[in-house]
Every structure is written in structure tokens, then in C-alpha cells.
Design a protein around this motif. Structure first.
Motif, PDB file in Angstrom:
ATOM      1  N   VAL A   1      71.006  67.514  33.773  1.00 15.58           N
ATOM      2  CA  VAL A   1      70.510  66.860  34.994  1.00 15.58           C
ATOM      3  C   VAL A   1      71.568  67.019  36.089  1.00 15.58           C
ATOM      4  O   VAL A   1      72.734  67.318  35.808  1.00 15.58           O
ATOM      5  CB  VAL A   1      70.193  65.354  34.761  1.00 15.58           C
ATOM      6  N   ASP A   2      71.171  66.825  37.341  1.00 15.37           N
ATOM      7  CA  ASP A   2      72.104  66.995  38.460  1.00 15.37           C
ATOM      8  C   ASP A   2      73.258  65.995  38.447  1.00 15.37           C
ATOM      9  O   ASP A   2      74.374  66.329  38.821  1.00 15.37           O
ATOM     10  CB  ASP A   2      71.363  66.900  39.798  1.00 15.37           C
ATOM     11  N   ASP A   3      72.993  64.764  38.033  1.00 10.35           N
ATOM     12  CA  ASP A   3      74.045  63.734  38.072  1.00 10.35           C
ATOM     13  C   ASP A   3      74.645  63.486  36.681  1.00 10.35           C
ATOM     14  O   ASP A   3      74.992  62.365  36.325  1.00 10.35           O
ATOM     15  CB  ASP A   3      73.538  62.444  38.697  1.00 10.35           C
ATOM     16  N   LEU A   4      74.838  64.555  35.924  1.00  6.20           N
ATOM     17  CA  LEU A   4      75.373  64.491  34.571  1.00  6.20           C
ATOM     18  C   LEU A   4      76.763  63.842  34.531  1.00  6.20           C
ATOM     19  O   LEU A   4      77.481  63.836  35.529  1.00  6.20           O
ATOM     20  CB  LEU A   4      75.452  65.891  33.966  1.00  6.20           C
ATOM     21  N   VAL A   5      77.096  63.328  33.370  1.00  4.84           N
ATOM     22  CA  VAL A   5      78.440  62.835  33.086  1.00  4.84           C
ATOM     23  C   VAL A   5      78.879  63.478  31.776  1.00  4.84           C
ATOM     24  O   VAL A   5      78.195  63.356  30.759  1.00  4.84           O
ATOM     25  CB  VAL A   5      78.483  61.300  32.964  1.00  4.84           C
ATOM     26  N   LEU A   6      80.005  64.178  31.818  1.00  5.53           N
ATOM     27  CA  LEU A   6      80.553  64.858  30.649  1.00  5.53           C
ATOM     28  C   LEU A   6      81.930  64.278  30.371  1.00  5.53           C
ATOM     29  O   LEU A   6      82.789  64.276  31.250  1.00  5.53           O
ATOM     30  CB  LEU A   6      80.671  66.356  30.917  1.00  5.53           C
ATOM     31  N   GLU A   7      82.127  63.786  29.150  1.00  6.94           N
ATOM     32  CA  GLU A   7      83.425  63.234  28.748  1.00  6.94           C
ATOM     33  C   GLU A   7      83.967  64.068  27.598  1.00  6.94           C
ATOM     34  O   GLU A   7      83.303  64.223  26.573  1.00  6.94           O
ATOM     35  CB  GLU A   7      83.278  61.786  28.301  1.00  6.94           C
ATOM     36  N   THR A   8      85.173  64.607  27.793  1.00  4.35           N
ATOM     37  CA  THR A   8      85.850  65.377  26.755  1.00  4.35           C
ATOM     38  C   THR A   8      87.264  64.819  26.607  1.00  4.35           C
ATOM     39  O   THR A   8      87.707  64.021  27.446  1.00  4.35           O
ATOM     40  CB  THR A   8      85.938  66.876  27.120  1.00  4.35           C
ATOM     41  N   PRO A   9      87.997  65.249  25.584  1.00  3.54           N
ATOM     42  CA  PRO A   9      89.389  64.812  25.485  1.00  3.54           C
ATOM     43  C   PRO A   9      90.212  65.181  26.726  1.00  3.54           C
ATOM     44  O   PRO A   9      91.222  64.557  27.008  1.00  3.54           O
ATOM     45  CB  PRO A   9      89.906  65.529  24.234  1.00  3.54           C
ATOM     46  N   GLY A  10      89.754  66.176  27.478  1.00  5.83           N
ATOM     47  CA  GLY A  10      90.468  66.604  28.682  1.00  5.83           C
ATOM     48  C   GLY A  10      90.133  65.827  29.938  1.00  5.83           C
ATOM     49  O   GLY A  10      90.800  65.972  30.958  1.00  5.83           O
ATOM     50  N   GLY A  11      89.102  65.000  29.900  1.00  5.92           N
ATOM     51  CA  GLY A  11      88.758  64.221  31.087  1.00  5.92           C
ATOM     52  C   GLY A  11      87.261  64.057  31.256  1.00  5.92           C
ATOM     53  O   GLY A  11      86.474  64.413  30.382  1.00  5.92           O
ATOM     54  N   ILE A  12      86.892  63.541  32.406  1.00  9.10           N
ATOM     55  CA  ILE A  12      85.495  63.263  32.728  1.00  9.10           C
ATOM     56  C   ILE A  12      85.068  64.122  33.910  1.00  9.10           C
ATOM     57  O   ILE A  12      85.798  64.239  34.897  1.00  9.10           O
ATOM     58  CB  ILE A  12      85.293  61.771  33.069  1.00  9.10           C
ATOM     59  N   VAL A  13      83.898  64.719  33.781  1.00 12.12           N
ATOM     60  CA  VAL A  13      83.301  65.510  34.857  1.00 12.12           C
ATOM     61  C   VAL A  13      82.009  64.808  35.250  1.00 12.12           C
ATOM     62  O   VAL A  13      81.193  64.466  34.390  1.00 12.12           O
ATOM     63  CB  VAL A  13      82.993  66.957  34.390  1.00 12.12           C
ATOM     64  N   ARG A  14      81.822  64.605  36.549  1.00 12.20           N
ATOM     65  CA  ARG A  14      80.617  63.944  37.050  1.00 12.20           C
ATOM     66  C   ARG A  14      79.897  64.859  38.025  1.00 12.20           C
ATOM     67  O   ARG A  14      80.495  65.344  38.972  1.00 12.20           O
ATOM     68  CB  ARG A  14      80.974  62.638  37.757  1.00 12.20           C
ATOM     69  N   GLY A  15      78.635  65.093  37.752  1.00  7.24           N
ATOM     70  CA  GLY A  15      77.802  65.875  38.651  1.00  7.24           C
ATOM     71  C   GLY A  15      77.773  67.348  38.308  1.00  7.24           C
ATOM     72  O   GLY A  15      78.741  67.917  37.804  1.00  7.24           O
ATOM     73  N   ARG A  16      76.632  67.935  38.627  1.00  3.77           N
ATOM     74  CA  ARG A  16      76.402  69.343  38.280  1.00  3.77           C
ATOM     75  C   ARG A  16      77.333  70.287  39.028  1.00  3.77           C
ATOM     76  O   ARG A  16      77.806  71.267  38.464  1.00  3.77           O
ATOM     77  CB  ARG A  16      74.940  69.674  38.559  1.00  3.77           C
ATOM     78  N   ALA A  17      77.630  70.007  40.299  1.00  3.76           N
ATOM     79  CA  ALA A  17      78.514  70.894  41.067  1.00  3.76           C
ATOM     80  C   ALA A  17      79.911  70.926  40.445  1.00  3.76           C
ATOM     81  O   ALA A  17      80.512  71.999  40.293  1.00  3.76           O
ATOM     82  CB  ALA A  17      78.575  70.450  42.525  1.00  3.76           C
ATOM     83  N   ALA A  18      80.434  69.769  40.081  1.00  4.35           N
ATOM     84  CA  ALA A  18      81.757  69.721  39.446  1.00  4.35           C
ATOM     85  C   ALA A  18      81.716  70.417  38.091  1.00  4.35           C
ATOM     86  O   ALA A  18      82.660  71.126  37.719  1.00  4.35           O
ATOM     87  CB  ALA A  18      82.214  68.270  39.296  1.00  4.35           C
ATOM     88  N   TYR A  19      80.625  70.226  37.358  1.00  2.00           N
ATOM     89  CA  TYR A  19      80.528  70.871  36.051  1.00  2.00           C
ATOM     90  C   TYR A  19      80.413  72.382  36.202  1.00  2.00           C
ATOM     91  O   TYR A  19      80.982  73.135  35.413  1.00  2.00           O
ATOM     92  CB  TYR A  19      79.368  70.291  35.240  1.00  2.00           C
TER      93      TYR A  19
END
Length: 126
Positions: A29-47
Motif C-alpha cells: 500500500v502507499d502508506d506502508l510501514v516496514l520495520e527491520t533490525p536496521g530501522g523503520i521505513v514509512r511510505g512507498r516513496a521512502a521504501y
């Protein structure tokens, strides 16, 4: 359903292996939230920036899903990823687990855990 989850995971896996960034991002989705051991990514553009940076660093080689379980809209997966570092061709593998939420055939949020995040971070810096 478990079959829907498997189909989405396979679509995501195939897009990643073929370096199809648009096809890969279409799984989210466009407003995704991804959490990994390396940090958090928010939003499709950042991802997208993260995905493109990853592909500049390494070529996808394998993506094996060992186990997949779905209950409602939540999916748990056990997987191993292998890449070949573009600078020197060294193969780097890591095993991880993830949990995510699906909605309307796309990933809403994703959390992943690795066996040895420090070793992976070190391999990325070389």
C-alpha cells in the motif's frame, strides 16, 4: 486466505528476483510501514529509495520461503534470501522471519527479524 497470502508472497518474490521495482512496490500500500533490525521505513516513496539502493548494492540470487502461515489478515513467514554483492560477486545469505498485515491483496505493514543482523550489516558495508 492462505492461498491469497501465498500468491502475494510469490508475486513479491518473483518481482524482487527479476529486479522489477514497480512490480515489487505494487505488492504494498502507499502508506506502508516496514520495520527491520536496521530501522523503520514509512511510505512507498521512502521504501522505493530503500529498494533501489538495495538493488544497486546487490543482485538478487535466491528467495526461499520455507514456511508460510496465515490467520485472518496476518501472515507469518520463515525465509532465506541470498544476494550477490555487485562490487565483488560475493554471495550473502540471511535467514529471517516476518509478520505482516494484508489488505485488498497488498502489504500494509511488515516487521522482520534476522538471525544475525550485525553480520548482515557488516556484509553490506564491505
Amino acid at each position: 486466505s492462505p492461498d491469497d497470502a501465498r500468491a502475494l508472497f510469490d508475486r513479491r518474490r518473483q518481482a524482487w528476483l527479476h529486479e522489477d521495482v514497480d512490480g515489487y512496490l505494487d505488492c504494498w500500500v502507499d502508506d506502508l510501514v516496514l520495520e527491520t533490525p536496521g530501522g523503520i521505513v514509512r511510505g512507498r516513496a521512502a521504501y522505493e529509495n530503500t529498494v533501489r539502493g538495495s538493488l544497486r548494492w546487490a543482485r538478487p540470487a535466491r528467495f526461499e520461503v520455507h514456511h508460510l502461515a496465515a490467520t485472518g489478515d496476518v501472515v507469518l513467514a520463515d525465509w532465506t534470501i541470498t544476494v550477490e554483492r555487485r562490487a565483488d560477486g560475493e554471495a550473502i545469505s540471511w535467514r529471517g522471519m516476518s509478520v505482516c498485515e494484508l489488505s485488498a491483496g497488498r502489504i500494509v505493514w511488515w516487521r522482520e527479524y534476522y538471525q544475525d543482523p550485525a553480520a548482515l550489516a557488516g556484509a553490506a558495508r564491505r
